[in-house]
Design a protein around this motif. Structure first.
Motif, PDB file in Angstrom:
ATOM      1  N   GLU A 711       0.838  -1.206   0.000  1.00 40.83           N
ATOM      2  CA  GLU A 711       0.000   0.000   0.000  1.00 40.83           C
ATOM      3  C   GLU A 711       0.869   1.252   0.000  1.00 40.83           C
ATOM      4  OE1 GLU A 711      -3.321   0.201  -0.438  1.00 40.83           O
ATOM      5  OE2 GLU A 711      -2.997  -1.933  -0.870  1.00 40.83           O
ATOM      6  N   PHE A 712       1.933   1.223   0.795  1.00 39.17           N
ATOM      7  CA  PHE A 712       2.875   2.349   0.835  1.00 39.17           C
ATOM      8  C   PHE A 712       3.484   2.586  -0.552  1.00 39.17           C
ATOM      9  CE2 PHE A 712       7.406   3.484   1.037  1.00 39.17           C
ATOM     10  CZ  PHE A 712       7.367   4.699   1.707  1.00 39.17           C
ATOM     11  N   ALA A 713       3.901   1.491  -1.221  1.00 40.16           N
ATOM     12  CA  ALA A 713       4.535   1.600  -2.542  1.00 40.16           C
ATOM     13  C   ALA A 713       3.586   2.220  -3.563  1.00 40.16           C
ATOM     14  CB  ALA A 713       4.999   0.221  -3.004  1.00 40.16           C
ATOM     15  N   LYS A 714       2.308   1.867  -3.462  1.00 43.88           N
ATOM     16  CA  LYS A 714       1.325   2.430  -4.391  1.00 43.88           C
ATOM     17  C   LYS A 714       1.136   3.929  -4.146  1.00 43.88           C
ATOM     18  CE  LYS A 714      -1.271  -1.856  -5.105  1.00 43.88           C
ATOM     19  NZ  LYS A 714      -2.513  -2.608  -4.797  1.00 43.88           N
ATOM     20  N   LYS A 715       1.059   4.298  -2.866  1.00 39.44           N
ATOM     21  CA  LYS A 715       0.884   5.720  -2.544  1.00 39.44           C
ATOM     22  C   LYS A 715       2.086   6.551  -2.979  1.00 39.44           C
ATOM     23  CE  LYS A 715      -2.215   5.028   1.391  1.00 39.44           C
ATOM     24  NZ  LYS A 715      -2.333   5.051   2.874  1.00 39.44           N
ATOM     25  N   GLU A 716       3.270   5.944  -2.895  1.00 35.58           N
ATOM     26  CA  GLU A 716       4.495   6.645  -3.279  1.00 35.58           C
ATOM     27  C   GLU A 716       4.773   6.562  -4.784  1.00 35.58           C
ATOM     28  OE1 GLU A 716       6.809   8.365  -1.207  1.00 35.58           O
ATOM     29  OE2 GLU A 716       5.093   8.282   0.166  1.00 35.58           O
ATOM     30  N   ASN A 717       3.914   5.846  -5.508  1.00 39.37           N
ATOM     31  CA  ASN A 717       4.085   5.656  -6.953  1.00 39.37           C
ATOM     32  C   ASN A 717       5.449   5.049  -7.303  1.00 39.37           C
ATOM     33  OD1 ASN A 717       1.563   6.635  -7.940  1.00 39.37           O
ATOM     34  ND2 ASN A 717       2.250   8.713  -7.427  1.00 39.37           N
ATOM     35  N   LEU A 718       5.868   4.075  -6.524  1.00 38.35           N
ATOM     36  CA  LEU A 718       7.129   3.396  -6.818  1.00 38.35           C
ATOM     37  C   LEU A 718       6.989   2.603  -8.117  1.00 38.35           C
ATOM     38  CD1 LEU A 718       8.155   2.164  -3.234  1.00 38.35           C
ATOM     39  CD2 LEU A 718       8.764   4.306  -4.399  1.00 38.35           C
ATOM     40  N   SER A 719       8.066   2.509  -8.866  1.00 41.09           N
ATOM     41  CA  SER A 719       8.007   1.970 -10.231  1.00 41.09           C
ATOM     42  C   SER A 719       7.539   0.522 -10.286  1.00 41.09           C
ATOM     43  CB  SER A 719       9.394   2.070 -10.880  1.00 41.09           C
ATOM     44  OG  SER A 719      10.335   1.279 -10.166  1.00 41.09           O
ATOM     45  N   PHE A 720       7.707  -0.253  -9.199  1.00 31.77           N
ATOM     46  CA  PHE A 720       7.396  -1.687  -9.216  1.00 31.77           C
ATOM     47  C   PHE A 720       6.139  -2.014  -8.405  1.00 31.77           C
ATOM     48  CE2 PHE A 720      10.181  -0.568  -5.762  1.00 31.77           C
ATOM     49  CZ  PHE A 720       9.652  -1.223  -4.666  1.00 31.77           C
ATOM     50  N   SER A 721       5.355  -0.979  -8.066  1.00 30.00           N
ATOM     51  CA  SER A 721       4.263  -1.165  -7.108  1.00 30.00           C
ATOM     52  C   SER A 721       3.072  -1.920  -7.678  1.00 30.00           C
ATOM     53  CB  SER A 721       3.800   0.183  -6.562  1.00 30.00           C
ATOM     54  OG  SER A 721       3.286   0.990  -7.609  1.00 30.00           O
ATOM     55  N   GLY A 722       3.048  -2.157  -8.970  1.00 27.33           N
ATOM     56  CA  GLY A 722       1.948  -2.926  -9.551  1.00 27.33           C
ATOM     57  C   GLY A 722       0.626  -2.194  -9.526  1.00 27.33           C
TER      58      GLY A 722
END
Length: 723
Positions: A711-722
């Motif tokens: 969820e954190f990765a999605k909020k941060e728009n990380l390149s591998f967040s799916g």
């Protein structure tokens, strides 16, 4: 009287017995006053006299009923408390089935008074050796184990005992395929671990067999995996790694032949001229011990504990190897979210947990994309072309320890249908990698993987930098690198004044090595000692990482995770290398921090497993088991479901009404008596679930750290967040 009440708070269970047998025995129970107190009795099925009920007696009576109804042994062939003579000392065997032709000679000895297998087995050995009985059974109502006494020294596990109309040969000659093994699997039915089975084999034969225990067990697991794979894919009618009543020499000939076939199909693990060193009689005991274990499962984790024990056993005082627990590996894989097009490497691969679980994660994505369901035989199935291409071209492992590399290659070859890129090299001493190519034996084993690895070099003919998308590793914490030749190749080998240090911790150099293996935008998960994140003297390491990467997450693992090998507190560091597109450089950004709360192991290093509360209640003359949550939803509470019949009246009241009344236990009869128990939870592959909070296991546990990071990765728009 309900049997479950008598067994409450004991080590005896009823899971091995049919509910109709439990009901039948319950109808035979009656109450009698003993010294002014009510006591429960039963008229013994064999002795035909009233016997006071104890937990052991209940299991014995149920076993007598099972022997009579399931195996058709007449009660007159059974004896209770049979006298066994040891010189002047006399002991008493719980149940003995006498020989049909010689009715004074014991045929099968049964032990139900020892709730622990180890104690029961020793008792059975002494009884069988004294009486000459050829078979033995131990049971505590939850587990039942059968043995064949081959001679005074060897007791082989057997799948069952013969009925009264059969012989042992009839039982051993039954056809047996992979579907039968799934049902029989003693890892599931007896809640045993492969490590404990290996320990039993050591006690029985291996310790005194004059062989290298690691090598012989390694061969047997290799052969058994091959046999399971062949049968799963329909190449054989029955499993061959099994004693079907052959002589010891015939069995060894069959197993040696299987070994030859496995070596031919899966090369590079054993030499062509290697054979099995166990004697026929020793091998027979080992085959019988392993034959009812299903090794193939969703992630091959049943093999880990056994090999970890064996590798350390052979360390002979050296610094032992220890493997990263699969649940910590799975958390990292879920957080880094590997994709089919990406290249992955573990630079300190050990048994190759990170590469194998990366493969399984990507395979699941491929199978989902192709609309194919995975099964509990996931690793034994024929692989899809895309899945094979991925494992052959995209996943790599390097380790300097030859023994663990062989284990890793075996698991990789089996998982990858003959393909593996696991190499025996020293990751830190990359300057000397090319020297391996001059070693013919090394080339025979590792050439194909080496050829594929070279293609990923960042600079042609140099082994320092590579273009991997993902690095996952748990490098060794112990020991320093002191060779100046190696230290001079690393920035982290320098002091703050620019001069090279005389020694540097291995894990520090691995940080730099791992980052060199990554291309721009690549991501890394690495397990490090907690001190690297806190010590003021290690600030230069943290600065080195921050200059080159975005720090994505720091996960504090519990101090018990690597016990019993080390109590060192560790954390997982997750980073992504700066890249103009995938990870643009910035000075201010959020970092995900989390700490593992569930220990996953106790202080001695034994795994803690997820448990579930259950409540059993008779409904329409059948014993029904509910999870406690489902039971409460249906009945409200245990007290509400409990029913008492008032003596001298037809009135029935529930537990709540009973507690509010002036009645005592002497005034009522238990009418409906739900019993609560706590059982271990099995996952969709029928394996125990370690109690941790790192991720949600098959939807059977709560969401954990991995899901929170996603969820954190999605909020941060990380390149591998799916996203």
């Amino acid at each position: 009287m309900k049997i479950s009440e008598i067994l409450k708070d004991t080590n005896y269970k009823l899971t091995q017995f049919k509910s109709e047998y439990i009901e039948e025995i319950e109808t035979l129970i009656f109450e009698r006053e003993l010294k002014g107190q009510p006591a429960y009795y039963i008229n013994c099925l064999v002795r035909k006299k009233d016997i006071k009920l104890t937990p052991e007696e209940i299991v014995r009576q149920l076993f007598l009923l099972s022997l009579h109804k399931d195996y058709e042994y007449p009660y007159n062939r059974m004896q209770i408390e049979f006298s066994v003579h040891f010189g002047r000392e006399v002991k008493r065997a719980d149940i003995v089935i006498m020989d049909k032709i010689q009715p004074t000679v014991p045929y099968i000895v049964i032990e139900v008074k020892k709730p622990k297998l180890k104690d029961g087995k020793e008792q059975l050995k002494s009884y069988c050796n004294s009486t000459g009985a050829t078979m033995a059974i131990w049971s505590n109502g939850e587990q039942t184990v059968y043995y064949h006494r081959k001679d005074p020294n060897y007791f082989e596990p057997i799948p069952d005992i013969p009925s009264s109309h059969q012989s042992l040969k009839d039982v051993l000659k039954e056809e047996f395929d992979i579907q039968d093994l799934i049902k029989k699997d003693i890892l599931k039915t007896q809640r045993r671990s492969l490590k404990n089975i290996v320990l039993d084999m050591e006690d029985e034969v291996l310790a005194n067999a004059g062989v290298d225990v690691f090598e012989e067990v390694f061969k047997l697991i290799f052969i058994k995996l091959y046999d399971e794979l062949q049968n799963t894919r329909g190449f054989t009618k029955n499993l061959e790694f099994r004693n079907y009543g052959e002589s010891d020499r015939e069995l060894k000939e069959k197993i040696v032949n299987l070994f030859s076939q496995a070596k031919e199909q899966w090369g590079g693990i054993f030499k062509d001229d290697e054979t099995i060193d166990l004697t026929p009689s020793h091998l027979s005991v080992c085959v019988s011990s392993l034959q009812d274990v299903k090794l193939f499962n969703s992630n091959l984790d049943v093999i880990d504990d056994a090999f970890e024990y064996l590798v350390n056993k052979n360390a002979k005082g050296e610094k032992g190897q220890y493997f990263t627990p699969r649940y910590a590996i799975d958390m990292c894989v879920r957080m880094l979210n590997p994709q089919e097009h990406e290249y992955m490497i573990d630079t300190a691969s050990g048994s190759c947990g990170f590469p194998i679980h990366t493969v399984f994660d990507v395979w699941k994505k491929i199978y989902k994309d192709e609309g194919i369901e995975e099964s509990h035989l996931f690793t034994a199935e024929e692989k899809r072309p895309r899945a094979l291409k991925y494992v052959k071209e995209k996943v790599f492992g390097i380790d300097f320890d030859k023994k663990t590399v062989r284990v890793a290659r075996m698991l990789n070859i089996i998982a990858g249908d003959g393909h593996t890129n696991v190499l025996n090299m020293n990751s830190l001493d990359f300057e000397r990698w090319d020297e391996n190519t001059k070693d013919e034996e090394w080339q025979d084993t590792y050439f194909e993987g080496w050829k594929r690895l070279k293609k990923l070099r960042a600079i042609k003919n140099e082994n320092k930098e590579f273009n991997f998308d993902i690095v996952m590793a748990n490098p060794p914490f112990a020991g320093d690198i002191k060779e100046s030749r190696i230290l001079h190749r690393y920035e982290l080998g320098k002091k703050s004044n620019g001069k090279y240090q005389t020694k540097v911790g291995r894990d520090i150099l691995f940080i730099e090595r791992n980052l060199d293996m990554l291309k721009s935008g690549g991501r890394m998960a690495v397990v490090l000692p907690q001190g690297r994140f806190n010590n003021s003297s290690d600030k230069y390491i943290r600065d080195y990482i921050a200059e080159r990467c975005r720090i994505l997450a720091v996960i504090g693992l519990h101090g018990n995770v690597f016990k019993p090998h080390t109590g060192t507190k560790t954390s997982v560091l997750i980073v992504q290398k700066w890249d103009n597109e995938l990870c643009p450089k910035k000075d201010d950004y959020n970092i995900f921090f989390a700490t593992m709360q569930s220990p996953s192991k106790d202080n001695s290093g034994e795994k803690i497993y997820v448990k579930q509360k259950y409540v059993s209640i008779f409904e329409n003359h059948k014993l029904i088991k509910y999870t406690k949550e489902d039971f409460i939803n249906k009945y409200g509470s245990i007290d509400e479901a409990t029913k008492y019949k008032i003596i001298g009246s037809d009135e029935i009241i529930n537990g709540i009404e009973f507690k509010k009344s002036a009645l005592t236990k002497d005034d009522v009869i238990n009418w409906v008596n739900p019993t609560e128990e706590i059982n271990l939870v099995l996952d969709s592959h029928d394996h125990l679930i370690v109690d941790h909070d790192l991720f949600n296991h098959d939807g059977l546990t709560q969401d954990g750290i991995a899901e929170a990071f996603t969820e954190f990765a999605k909020k941060e728009n990380l390149s591998f967040s799916g996203k």
